[in-house]
Motif scaffolding. Structure first.
Motif, PDB file in Angstrom:
ATOM      1  N   PHE A 188       0.751 -14.524  -4.319  1.00 28.54           N
ATOM      2  CA  PHE A 188       0.020 -13.538  -3.535  1.00 28.54           C
ATOM      3  C   PHE A 188       0.652 -12.150  -3.636  1.00 28.54           C
ATOM      4  CE2 PHE A 188      -0.993 -17.489  -0.929  1.00 28.54           C
ATOM      5  CZ  PHE A 188      -2.158 -17.720  -1.634  1.00 28.54           C
ATOM      6  N   GLY A 189       1.971 -12.085  -3.885  1.00 27.20           N
ATOM      7  CA  GLY A 189       2.604 -10.789  -4.101  1.00 27.20           C
ATOM      8  C   GLY A 189       2.023 -10.084  -5.322  1.00 27.20           C
ATOM      9  N   TYR A 190       1.822 -10.834  -6.403  1.00 25.39           N
ATOM     10  CA  TYR A 190       1.198 -10.269  -7.599  1.00 25.39           C
ATOM     11  C   TYR A 190      -0.220  -9.802  -7.281  1.00 25.39           C
ATOM     12  CZ  TYR A 190       4.784 -12.053 -10.876  1.00 25.39           C
ATOM     13  OH  TYR A 190       5.935 -12.282 -11.573  1.00 25.39           O
ATOM     14  N   MET A 191      -0.958 -10.635  -6.541  1.00 23.83           N
ATOM     15  CA  MET A 191      -2.345 -10.304  -6.217  1.00 23.83           C
ATOM     16  C   MET A 191      -2.426  -9.067  -5.325  1.00 23.83           C
ATOM     17  SD  MET A 191      -4.055 -14.024  -5.493  1.00 23.83           S
ATOM     18  CE  MET A 191      -4.131 -15.305  -6.742  1.00 23.83           C
ATOM     19  N   ARG A 192      -1.537  -8.969  -4.341  1.00 19.18           N
ATOM     20  CA  ARG A 192      -1.566  -7.814  -3.440  1.00 19.18           C
ATOM     21  C   ARG A 192      -1.379  -6.518  -4.220  1.00 19.18           C
ATOM     22  NH1 ARG A 192       1.692 -11.311  -0.296  1.00 19.18           N
ATOM     23  NH2 ARG A 192       0.545 -12.113   1.512  1.00 19.18           N
ATOM     24  N   PHE A 193      -0.398  -6.498  -5.109  1.00 23.30           N
ATOM     25  CA  PHE A 193      -0.164  -5.275  -5.871  1.00 23.30           C
ATOM     26  C   PHE A 193      -1.315  -4.976  -6.827  1.00 23.30           C
ATOM     27  CE2 PHE A 193       4.186  -4.644  -4.443  1.00 23.30           C
ATOM     28  CZ  PHE A 193       4.298  -3.271  -4.561  1.00 23.30           C
ATOM     29  N   ALA A 194      -1.894  -6.016  -7.431  1.00 27.73           N
ATOM     30  CA  ALA A 194      -3.025  -5.796  -8.329  1.00 27.73           C
ATOM     31  C   ALA A 194      -4.202  -5.201  -7.560  1.00 27.73           C
ATOM     32  CB  ALA A 194      -3.424  -7.105  -9.004  1.00 27.73           C
ATOM     33  N   ARG A 195      -4.498  -5.743  -6.385  1.00 28.95           N
ATOM     34  CA  ARG A 195      -5.608  -5.215  -5.587  1.00 28.95           C
ATOM     35  C   ARG A 195      -5.341  -3.779  -5.142  1.00 28.95           C
ATOM     36  NH1 ARG A 195      -9.294  -9.058  -3.098  1.00 28.95           N
ATOM     37  NH2 ARG A 195      -9.372  -7.774  -1.216  1.00 28.95           N
ATOM     38  N   ALA A 196      -4.078  -3.432  -4.944  1.00 24.56           N
ATOM     39  CA  ALA A 196      -3.741  -2.072  -4.507  1.00 24.56           C
ATOM     40  C   ALA A 196      -3.885  -1.054  -5.633  1.00 24.56           C
ATOM     41  CB  ALA A 196      -2.316  -2.046  -3.943  1.00 24.56           C
ATOM     42  N   VAL A 197      -3.610  -1.453  -6.877  1.00 27.32           N
ATOM     43  CA  VAL A 197      -3.688  -0.484  -7.984  1.00 27.32           C
ATOM     44  C   VAL A 197      -5.054  -0.476  -8.664  1.00 27.32           C
ATOM     45  CG1 VAL A 197      -1.211  -0.636  -8.451  1.00 27.32           C
ATOM     46  CG2 VAL A 197      -2.789  -2.073  -9.761  1.00 27.32           C
ATOM     47  N   LEU A 198      -5.815  -1.558  -8.544  1.00 30.48           N
ATOM     48  CA  LEU A 198      -7.082  -1.636  -9.284  1.00 30.48           C
ATOM     49  C   LEU A 198      -8.062  -0.519  -8.944  1.00 30.48           C
ATOM     50  CD1 LEU A 198      -7.737  -5.471  -9.606  1.00 30.48           C
ATOM     51  CD2 LEU A 198      -7.495  -3.813 -11.464  1.00 30.48           C
ATOM     52  N   PRO A 199      -8.212  -0.082  -7.681  1.00 31.47           N
ATOM     53  CA  PRO A 199      -9.114   1.049  -7.438  1.00 31.47           C
ATOM     54  C   PRO A 199      -8.720   2.302  -8.218  1.00 31.47           C
ATOM     55  CG  PRO A 199      -8.590  -0.057  -5.378  1.00 31.47           C
ATOM     56  CD  PRO A 199      -7.693  -0.644  -6.414  1.00 31.47           C
ATOM     57  N   HIS A 200      -7.431   2.538  -8.381  1.00 27.55           N
ATOM     58  CA  HIS A 200      -6.966   3.702  -9.141  1.00 27.55           C
ATOM     59  C   HIS A 200      -7.219   3.497 -10.636  1.00 27.55           C
ATOM     60  CE1 HIS A 200      -5.078   5.109  -5.450  1.00 27.55           C
ATOM     61  NE2 HIS A 200      -4.615   3.879  -5.288  1.00 27.55           N
ATOM     62  N   PHE A 201      -6.973   2.289 -11.121  1.00 29.21           N
ATOM     63  CA  PHE A 201      -7.268   1.986 -12.523  1.00 29.21           C
ATOM     64  C   PHE A 201      -8.753   2.168 -12.815  1.00 29.21           C
ATOM     65  CE2 PHE A 201      -3.506  -1.207 -13.221  1.00 29.21           C
ATOM     66  CZ  PHE A 201      -2.619  -0.145 -13.147  1.00 29.21           C
ATOM     67  N   ARG A 202      -9.604   1.698 -11.904  1.00 31.66           N
ATOM     68  CA  ARG A 202     -11.051   1.818 -12.121  1.00 31.66           C
ATOM     69  C   ARG A 202     -11.480   3.280 -12.119  1.00 31.66           C
ATOM     70  NH1 ARG A 202     -13.808  -2.955 -12.017  1.00 31.66           N
ATOM     71  NH2 ARG A 202     -12.831  -4.772 -10.994  1.00 31.66           N
ATOM     72  N   ASP A 254       0.833  -1.208   0.000  1.00 33.97           N
ATOM     73  CA  ASP A 254       0.000   0.000   0.000  1.00 33.97           C
ATOM     74  C   ASP A 254       0.868   1.259   0.000  1.00 33.97           C
ATOM     75  OD1 ASP A 254      -2.273  -1.584   0.053  1.00 33.97           O
ATOM     76  OD2 ASP A 254      -2.458  -1.496   2.250  1.00 33.97           O
ATOM     77  N   ARG A 255       1.960   1.215   0.759  1.00 32.43           N
ATOM     78  CA  ARG A 255       2.835   2.378   0.839  1.00 32.43           C
ATOM     79  C   ARG A 255       3.508   2.667  -0.501  1.00 32.43           C
ATOM     80  NH1 ARG A 255       7.836   2.032   1.556  1.00 32.43           N
ATOM     81  NH2 ARG A 255       7.741   0.028   2.642  1.00 32.43           N
ATOM     82  N   VAL A 256       3.930   1.627  -1.212  1.00 31.77           N
ATOM     83  CA  VAL A 256       4.572   1.809  -2.509  1.00 31.77           C
ATOM     84  C   VAL A 256       3.592   2.448  -3.502  1.00 31.77           C
ATOM     85  CG1 VAL A 256       5.533   0.607  -4.513  1.00 31.77           C
ATOM     86  CG2 VAL A 256       6.259  -0.035  -2.211  1.00 31.77           C
ATOM     87  N   VAL A 257       2.375   1.922  -3.560  1.00 29.67           N
ATOM     88  CA  VAL A 257       1.380   2.469  -4.491  1.00 29.67           C
ATOM     89  C   VAL A 257       1.048   3.911  -4.114  1.00 29.67           C
ATOM     90  CG1 VAL A 257      -0.982   2.230  -5.353  1.00 29.67           C
ATOM     91  CG2 VAL A 257       0.457   0.200  -5.034  1.00 29.67           C
ATOM     92  N   ARG A 258       0.897   4.177  -2.833  1.00 29.66           N
ATOM     93  CA  ARG A 258       0.600   5.535  -2.382  1.00 29.66           C
ATOM     94  C   ARG A 258       1.736   6.493  -2.731  1.00 29.66           C
ATOM     95  NH1 ARG A 258      -0.771   4.135   2.259  1.00 29.66           N
ATOM     96  NH2 ARG A 258       1.193   4.491   3.369  1.00 29.66           N
ATOM     97  N   ALA A 259       2.986   6.072  -2.535  1.00 30.20           N
ATOM     98  CA  ALA A 259       4.133   6.920  -2.854  1.00 30.20           C
ATOM     99  C   ALA A 259       4.176   7.241  -4.344  1.00 30.20           C
ATOM    100  CB  ALA A 259       5.429   6.225  -2.423  1.00 30.20           C
ATOM    101  N   CYS A 260       3.881   6.245  -5.175  1.00 33.82           N
ATOM    102  CA  CYS A 260       3.883   6.455  -6.627  1.00 33.82           C
ATOM    103  C   CYS A 260       2.839   7.492  -7.024  1.00 33.82           C
ATOM    104  CB  CYS A 260       3.625   5.129  -7.335  1.00 33.82           C
ATOM    105  SG  CYS A 260       3.555   5.247  -9.129  1.00 33.82           S
ATOM    106  N   ILE A 261       1.635   7.373  -6.489  1.00 35.00           N
ATOM    107  CA  ILE A 261       0.553   8.278  -6.874  1.00 35.00           C
ATOM    108  C   ILE A 261       0.790   9.676  -6.312  1.00 35.00           C
ATOM    109  CG2 ILE A 261      -1.926   8.705  -6.565  1.00 35.00           C
ATOM    110  CD1 ILE A 261      -2.288   5.641  -6.720  1.00 35.00           C
ATOM    111  N   GLU A 262       1.335   9.763  -5.103  1.00 37.98           N
ATOM    112  CA  GLU A 262       1.644  11.088  -4.548  1.00 37.98           C
ATOM    113  C   GLU A 262       2.732  11.786  -5.352  1.00 37.98           C
ATOM    114  OE1 GLU A 262       2.628  10.347  -0.493  1.00 37.98           O
ATOM    115  OE2 GLU A 262       0.520  10.121   0.151  1.00 37.98           O
ATOM    116  N   PHE A 263       3.690  11.013  -5.877  1.00 37.71           N
ATOM    117  CA  PHE A 263       4.819  11.601  -6.601  1.00 37.71           C
ATOM    118  C   PHE A 263       4.442  11.974  -8.041  1.00 37.71           C
ATOM    119  CE2 PHE A 263       8.881  11.492  -8.908  1.00 37.71           C
ATOM    120  CZ  PHE A 263       9.668  12.283  -8.092  1.00 37.71           C
TER     121      PHE A 263
END
Length: 331
Positions: free
Chosen positions: A118-132, A73-82
């Motif tokens: 599950f690592g792939y799934m975790r990242f997909a679930r974290a970015v999918l709300p932004h993609f949607r 979650d922190r990685v995805v958040r950092a990417c979007i904030e940056f």
């Protein structure tokens, strides 16, 4: 799906501290993709960032462990904030453990699934709300030829890759019509540091099932998939399309080869004691795209191709003769 312009897109690349993840990040940056790179090793990511910046690219470093939800979650958040958005997730992070299935510690089996699937799934679930929310996005999974086959000593790795490909195919169907795409790259054996990191239950250093390709073969396939999303790409012939064809039509050839020689061909004459490797904790060694196992020379790959084609041809002839004999017996 038509060709996509990559310049200006924002991509998260996991497993970017070495191997295919590192090289994919470099190749995407060359196409003008703005990067957020992640892995467990901060120093290695900073080395990658320095290379990308020297070449005129953009690169944010966000270290994290794909098995820890808070890190993801922190990685995805950092990417979007940056950058203000994320357009592409390139799932690459993977581990493997060498040993006969019934000798592997159970925690190795669980950890392999936790990273590779599950690592792939975790990242997909974290970015999918932004993609949607933006009605666009691309989940690009670096898979393996072992997503559709098997090899001795790699039961945990192959099983996790089968599971990950199955998940990706389901996700693609669920996302149809949303503007979000799913792609897969079935990577052959590549000469990355994975084999310098992987734990082994034996006393000899592991090596990939030959032939072994340059990591750039996989990285260029990632770029092609990023440009034309929604596909499953097999980037090579010998340890790719030919193997899939043989598994369908003459499966006994591959089973005979791997059953008789698969264990031997995955061990180097190099003593090693590495029962844990990088499975649970990162190691300092093996930064960058290449490992200590060199790629197989092209002439050897051509020779192997000819040999496999001859074996497959012989097997098919045997099947045809058997079918004719059976038909005569039935008549």
């Amino acid at each position: 799906m038509g060709r996509e312009e990559l310049r200006g897109k924002v991509a998260i690349v996991t497993g970017a501290s070495s191997g295919v993840g590192w090289q994919s990040a470099v190749r995407l940056a060359e196409q003008g993709v703005r990067l957020c790179v992640t892995a467990r090793r901060l120093e290695a990511l900073e080395n990658l960032q320095a290379q990308v910046l020297r070449q005129g690219g953009e690169c944010l470093v966000a270290p994290g462990d794909v098995t820890v939800q808070q890190d993801v979650d922190r990685v995805v958040r950092a990417c979007i904030e940056f950058y203000g958005r994320v357009d592409l997730l390139v799932n690459v992070a993977a581990v493997q453990s060498y040993g006969f299935f019934d000798d592997l510690p159970w925690e190795h089996l669980e950890r392999t699934f936790d990273v590779n699937c599950f690592g792939y799934m975790r990242f997909a679930r974290a970015v999918l709300p932004h993609f949607r929310a933006q009605r666009s996005g691309h989940v690009l999974n670096v898979q393996s030829m072992l997503s559709k086959g098997g090899a001795p000593l790699l039961a945990s790795y192959a099983a996790s890759k089968h599971a990950t490909l199955g998940w990706a195919e389901c996700l693609e169907l669920e996302l149809r019509g949303t503007g979000i795409h799913v792609s897969n790259v079935l990577v052959p054996s590549v000469a990355t540091p994975m084999f310098d990191h992987a734990p082994t239950q034996f006393h000899l250093a592991p090596m990939p099932v030959p032939p072994t390709y340059e990591p750039d073969v996989a990285a260029r396939a990632v770029v092609r998939c990023a440009r034309r999303p929604g596909r499953t790409v097999v980037p090579v012939f010998l340890q790719g399309r030919l193997i899939l064809w043989m598994d369908r039509w003459v499966p006994r050839v591959g089973k005979w080869l791997l059953g008789n020689f698969g264990v031997r061909m995955q061990m180097r004459e190099k003593p090693v004691e590495r029962t844990e490797g990088n499975l649970f904790h990162p190691v300092r060694q093996g930064v960058g795209p290449h490992g200590s196992v060199p790629p197989t020379p092209r002439w050897k790959r051509f020779t192997a191709t000819a040999g496999l084609v001859a074996l497959a041809g012989g097997a098919l002839s045997g099947v045809a003769l058997g079918a004719r004999g059976l038909a005569r017996a039935v008549r």
